[in-house]
Design a protein around this motif. Structure first.
Motif, short mmCIF file in Angstrom:
data_model
loop_
_atom_site.label_atom_id
_atom_site.label_comp_id
_atom_site.label_asym_id
_atom_site.label_seq_id
_atom_site.Cartn_x
_atom_site.Cartn_y
_atom_site.Cartn_z
N ARG A 332 32.64 10.59 -10.30
CA ARG A 332 32.62 12.04 -10.56
C ARG A 332 33.72 12.48 -11.52
NH1 ARG A 332 30.92 16.79 -8.09
NH2 ARG A 332 29.86 15.73 -6.39
N SER A 337 33.59 19.31 -15.29
CA SER A 337 33.03 20.38 -14.46
C SER A 337 33.05 21.65 -15.30
CB SER A 337 33.86 20.58 -13.19
OG SER A 337 33.59 21.84 -12.61
N ARG A 340 35.10 24.42 -13.65
CA ARG A 340 36.55 24.24 -13.77
C ARG A 340 36.99 24.44 -15.22
NH1 ARG A 340 39.29 19.33 -11.50
NH2 ARG A 340 40.90 20.83 -10.95
N SER A 391 35.31 16.94 -12.84
CA SER A 391 34.57 17.27 -11.63
C SER A 391 35.31 16.71 -10.43
CB SER A 391 33.16 16.67 -11.69
OG SER A 391 32.42 17.03 -10.56
N CYS A 396 33.77 21.34 -5.65
CA CYS A 396 32.36 21.35 -6.03
C CYS A 396 31.61 22.33 -5.12
CB CYS A 396 31.77 19.94 -5.86
SG CYS A 396 30.01 19.83 -6.18
N CYS A 401 25.33 24.61 -7.37
CA CYS A 401 25.48 24.18 -8.76
C CYS A 401 24.13 23.68 -9.26
CB CYS A 401 26.52 23.07 -8.85
SG CYS A 401 27.07 22.74 -10.54
N CYS A 406 25.54 21.08 -14.45
CA CYS A 406 26.35 20.04 -13.80
C CYS A 406 26.03 18.68 -14.37
CB CYS A 406 26.11 20.06 -12.28
SG CYS A 406 27.07 18.80 -11.42
#
Length: 907
Positions: A332, A337, A340, A391, A396, A401, A406
């Protein structure tokens, strides 16, 4: 556009404290004209290395009587006044000016290397010579100061055009980002993005069709027919670029095809040059496509992943007579992200480095389809900044999402549709640890670079908590002695309703937990420091063993840990109650950031609590615990790792697979896989295959073993190492890699080599001194006479074919450190720790080090092993036996330089 001044210095070397300037060049310019130039030769007052003279074309007589360095650099400093300095990779130029006291630390140079990395992300290289060639700059005298300065001018103007030609939506985003700042990089982009577009017409997309028609029949089911595909008379022999018939490759392909057909486990050691990736990819792809049985290929390094995804699989997709789908899936944290990123983008930039990073990401997000950080080619501090936008499972929003927003969801959806999925060991093991869900279901597993599997599993399951970090988390919740913590901030938010009271009630628990955690780590730090002092060891780590738990100083430390665990558990209960009432504020596209931060902190506190409890109060017999006291900061870390990962791997990684293939160039010791099988949980029922390298090592490689050096523990050893390295590097013109097992020894030898005048023409590079692995390798490959000193990460994964790397010197036999906590715990579980663990581990490491030398059938080189234990100890034969059948010289160290030089001259 303001007035700029592009500058460049030519020097005798890369060390401002030791080397001298020999030429100064600068160009003052605006966007439409050159206003003035400066060019001065400089008398360095010493001989200039031949390599520098050859590179620049400057003659020694041109320098004699030229300007002094002081006057030339003063003239350059005056030239820069009132103008924006510009350079390309300009850190070295600034360092020379600073060393002369002529650079104002408040002045920031505009580096075209930074700008090029932002605006030309897909360029093969961002070096000035290659960009100049690619863009057709006028540069009649490359590597002369004025011409390089003018090339920098031309590059900056071309980059200005690139910025002006960007998509209008992207330009708006970038302009909004740079508007508040006055840093040179911000002013450049503000100018470039508002300049007229020099080329408004869109380029037509070029569509490339495969030159080979795909078969409607699909792949063959017969392993023999699959082998025929890569055979000398097969269809791929005539179309694969650089095809060579390799019998070991065909043997491995057949073995992999057969094990995947009937099921089972296969271990294959395939020597360098076998072509093992194609040997497992072809049957794996065929199996997956014909039988709809997905195959996962796991690697340890990004280098091999890039080779598979960037070279091998695209080649096979082009040349194999059937279609297949393959994808790369990463953990991940490798994916951005977007949530973010938007938050990070909205925050003010703390410095110009952060602004450059944000500009780079803005450019990348405009084109990326994968969201994979590897496309960004991060450098230096950018690696740290990435953590702000990666991410994160704790940040999360899960089902809230969308797949379109994503990249993690997108990557996993692509993997679900793929025949073959490439992952790394870390993700493979993380998937096993959580019981699946990170990877799609798969039937067959191929583990390449399998010699790293035990270490990867150990690393993946290692946990740690550091005292100051834990206290800082607790202080973020509630600050003692003034200030406001997160809980007080949340308490005052009206939209969180009645939960405010729960947040208020958690503040005393947070203060109490912070006090208890601080007491535990302070007490433990004093106890650990005393214990390490009593043992008179230089180690920073203290393993928590059963005898140590009987020590008279243990009960107070244990009691402090129990108090900390109790206080942390009470805090966790309070935080759970507080969050329970505002759970809805965690979801959606715009969750409450305070609640999200609280959940992240709570998750980290929970992990820390469980580790302290386990390590100090309820130890697991299959885990090792240790304290590490960082001498420079006096921070104390508590760490834990599994002792035996074999049964964990067997039960959770291999058990459900129809077939598993383990492969590497270094798995066998003394012709046996016993050591490898014992470490990764395999029994005697597995099938085994050892394939020798197709290289002619007797005629390609020379192994030199000096007979008259002192023991590695002798205080004179470092001086002898320095002499041998210097003499060999001087004789062969650099082109040498020196492998150390100790950072301290590397630093000492590096310092000694730097003071030798007989190495003035050699570029000496030290890991951790002159840079890190990637930049040092790039410098090594680009220099004419390089000498590279490296430690652990350079013993493998280095591929420098041809004459560029002609000699590898191994300073010591690469035994593990006996006191390292995980190794020590494992050694206690076997009958003879040295023979069963240390010796095979070191022998495989030596084998890997040798493997850096001969990478192609046309390579020729020498390996020098300076540790006399390989000849003087009984166990030395184990090391000699793992080396390929190369030519050998055993004799005085003084003869090695000529033996190596003569060997290379015969090429």
């Amino acid at each position: 556009m303001p007035e700029y001044a592009a500058l460049d210095l030519e020097t005798t070397g890369l060390d401002p404290a030791r080397d001298k300037v020999i030429e100064v060049g600068a160009v003052a310019f605006t966007h439409d004209r050159i206003t003035t130039t400066l060019e001065r030769l400089v008398d360095p007052g010493r001989a200039v290395p031949e390599t520098v003279l050859k590179l620049t074309g400057i003659k020694p007589e041109e320098l004699r009587g030229a300007a002094s360095a002081e006057s030339a650099l003063r003239e350059l400093a005056d030239f820069l006044q009132g103008r924006q300095p510009v350079g390309h990779g300009a850190r070295l130029d600034v360092d020379f000016l600073a060393a002369a006291g002529l650079w104002d630390p408040a002045t920031e140079i505009l580096d075209t290397l930074d700008v090029a990395r932002i605006l030309l992300p897909s360029a093969a290289s961002h070096s000035l010579p290659l960009l100049a060639t690619e863009m057709g700059f006028n540069q009649p005298r490359p590597h002369r100061a004025l011409d390089d300065a003018d090339a920098t001018r031309q590059l900056l103007l071309r980059l200005r055009d690139e910025g002006a030609a960007l998509d209008e939506t992207l330009k708006e985003s970038m302009l909004a980002l740079v508007a508040p700042y006055e840093w040179p990089i911000a002013r450049f982009f503000a100018d470039a993005l508002t300049a007229p577009n020099p080329d408004p017409g869109p380029a037509a997309a070029e569509v490339v069709e495969s030159a080979h028609r795909k078969s409607a029949d699909g792949p063959p089911d017969d392993p023999g027919l699959m082998v025929a595909l890569l055979g000398p008379d097969g269809p791929l022999a005539g179309v694969l670029p650089g095809y060579e018939h390799r019998e070991p490759q065909l043997q491995m392909l057949l073995a992999v095809a057969q094990i995947q057909a009937r099921g089972g486990t296969l271990i294959v050691e395939a020597g360098t040059g076998t072509g093992k990736s194609l040997a497992y990819l072809v049957p794996s792809i065929a199996r997956a496509v014909r039988h709809h049985e997905r195959v996962v290929v796991s690697t340890n390094t990004h280098t091999l992943q890039e080779q598979l995804m960037g070279k091998d699989l695209p080649g096979l997709r082009e040349w194999l007579p059937w279609d297949f789908k393959a994808c790369l899936l990463k953990g991940r944290s490798n994916y951005v992200s977007l949530r973010r990123w938007r938050r990070f983008l909205a925050e003010p930039c703390r410095d110009s480095d952060e602004l450059k990073f944000k500009l780079k990401v803005l450019m990348w997000l405009h084109t990326t389809e994968s969201g994979d950080r590897s496309e960004l080619r991060l450098h230096g501090r950018e690696e740290v900044l990435w953590a702000n936008i990666a991410s994160d499972p704790l940040d999360c929003v899960g089902i809230h999402c969308t797949k379109e927003d994503c990249y993690v969801h997108r990557a996993r959806a692509e993997a679900e549709a793929a025949d073959l999925v490439v992952v790394n060991h870390s993700l493979l093991l993380a998937d096993a640890e959580v019981g699946g869900g990170l990877l799609p279901d798969f039937d067959h597993l191929v583990i390449d670079e399998a010699h790293h599997l035990e270490d990867a599993a150990t690393r993946g399951m290692r946990q740690e908590v550091d005292g100051p970090g834990l206290v800082a988390l607790l202080e973020r919740l509630a600050k003692a002695g003034g200030g406001e913590g997160l809980l007080a901030e949340l308490q005052r938010q009206p939209h969180l309703g009645s939960s405010g009271e729960a947040f208020e009630q958690a503040i005393p628990a947070s203060l109490a937990a912070g006090q208890r955690a601080r007491e535990f780590f302070d007490l433990a730090a004093h106890w650990v420091a005393a214990k390490l002092g009593d043992m008179e060891r230089k180690d920073e780590s203290l393993r928590v063993t059963p005898p140590l738990r009987e020590d008279e100083g243990w009960p107070p430390v244990s009691l402090a840990a129990e108090n900390a665990v109790t206080a942390l558990a009470a805090l966790d209960a309070g935080l759970r109650r507080a969050v329970a009432g505002v759970r809805e504020w965690l979801g959606g596209s715009e969750p409450d950031q305070g609640i999200r931060e609280l959940e992240i902190i709570r998750g980290r506190l929970d992990a820390a609590t469980r580790l302290i409890d386990e390590a100090m109060l309820t130890p697991d017999h299959n885990r090792v615990y240790w304290f590490t006291l960082l001498a420079r900061t006096e921070n104390l870390l508590l760490r834990a790792a599994p002792i035996n990962v074999g049964f964990l791997l067997r039960d959770h990684v291999y058990a459900e697979r129809r077939s598993t293939v383990f492969t590497s160039a270094t798995l066998a010791v003394g012709g046996s896989f016993d050591y490898f099988r014992s470490r990764v949980g395999l029994g005697p029922e597995v099938e085994e295959l050892i394939l020798s390298s197709p290289f002619d090592f007797f005629h390609q490689a020379l192994v030199c073993l000096p007979t008259d050096l002192v023991a590695p523990e002798d205080h004179a050893f470092d001086e002898q190492v320095t002499d041998v390295v210097a003499s060999v590097a001087r004789r062969v013109g650099g082109r040498t890699l020196v492998l150390f097992t100790s950072h301290r020894q590397l630093r000492d030898v590096h310092a000694a080599l730097k003071h030798r005048t007989d190495l003035d023409e050699v570029l000496i590079l030290g890991q951790g001194i002159d840079g890190q692995r990637r930049q040092l390798l790039k410098a090594f490959e680009g220099a004419e006479r390089p000498l590279l000193l490296g430690t652990a990460s350079f013993w493998e994964g280095i591929d420098v074919p041809g004459e560029r790397l002609s000699c590898v010197i191994m300073v010591r036999l690469p035994f593990p450190v006996p006191s390292e906590p995980v190794y020590a715990a494992r050694a206690e579980q076997v009958r003879d720790g040295f023979a069963q663990l240390a010796l095979p581990q070191a022998a495989l490491r030596l084998k890997q080090g040798f493997g850096r030398l001969i990478r192609r059938s046309t390579d020729r080189g020498a390996v020098v092993i300076l540790d006399n234990r390989i000849l003087g100890r009984d166990y030395g034969k184990a090391f000699l036996d793992v080396l390929p059948p190369a030519s050998r010289f055993v004799g005085p160290a003084a003869e090695i330089e000529n033996r190596v030089g003569d060997w290379l001259d015969q090429a």
